[in-house]
Design a protein around this motif. Sequence first.
Motif: not given
Length: 354
Positions: A9-19
């Motif tokens: 989430t930090e690397l991708l700047k997303i809230d949830y690690p759901i792809f």
Amino acid sequence: MGWNQNRVTELLKIDYPIFQAPMAGGATTVELVSQTSECGGLGNIGAGYMNPMDIANSIQEIRKATNRTFGINLFVPEEPDAFTEEKVKSAIAALSPYKNELEIAEDIILPQKDHLLFYEEQLEAVMKAMVPVCSFTFGIPHHSVIEKLKQEGTVVIGTATNVEEALLWEKSGADIVVAQGSEAGGHRGTFLNDDTTGLVGGLALIPQVVDAVQIPVIAAGGIMDARDIAAAFMLGAEGVQLGTAFLTAEESGIHLTYKDALLNTNGETSITKAFSGKMARGITNRYMREMADKEILPFPYQNDLTNAIRKRAASKENPDFMSLWAGQAVKLAEQKNVQQLMNEWIEGTGRLLD
């Protein structure tokens, strides 16, 4: 720290690690991708078969719909197995009965297409657009491609189906690796050794990959709900990738006959090369059964040959001859919109892990 706060989430700047899995063939509409990203996950364009102009347009439309992180996926061309003109004739002959049954007027021929050039043109379009995330399947691109993408600020993600492939991706400079268990629907991402080396179930694959590499691991294959997501995290994954679960979403672009098959299946899936020449898991149908012992060209040539049959079957709403890609947990598929699905998964996973 909550379950959703980690390196991914930090690397991708997303809230949830759901792809949302980058499923090629039309499933990943602008709405599906942008809505997934808007809900805090990572929406992905399945661009394996898309021409460069469509790739550029799709990226542009997604950027209009969301300012959140999204990704795109390309197929890395492989050196195909050698095949003779006789094999081509034999493969075409095997498809002739279906051509006749579906009343296809034109002859089934192998188009003269430069697949390597097509891939290079796709890459050019992706690099020009400077996408936030680019993932690859079926192999590892040249190191110069990975270096250039990373210099542009693009996060590079690789697909692995065994530990050896995951280690190669890490060595090649990938930021994240997707560990694709054998339960996964659609094409197997295997690119090393024999096809069977990539048929490892997620329960066995994920912890082995997690232990072998230093980069974050995304679990894929058979993940359909919060229970599966929580289990993947317990095995050491830092994110999950769902494909089949998104196929029946309202925003999915698949044919209604395909969607209906997913929602009403008895759950039987099998792996076949008959549609594309590469191992892929889908709902077992008549074509898969009858083609089990017939001549099949390697990918992507078999895919070129069967294109007319798949398209005609879809236009006739005949699932017997369509590639109904689906994972082993397809019985859990639900007809909801992306926001409903994401809310369920986020809340459910939170209850199980936090």
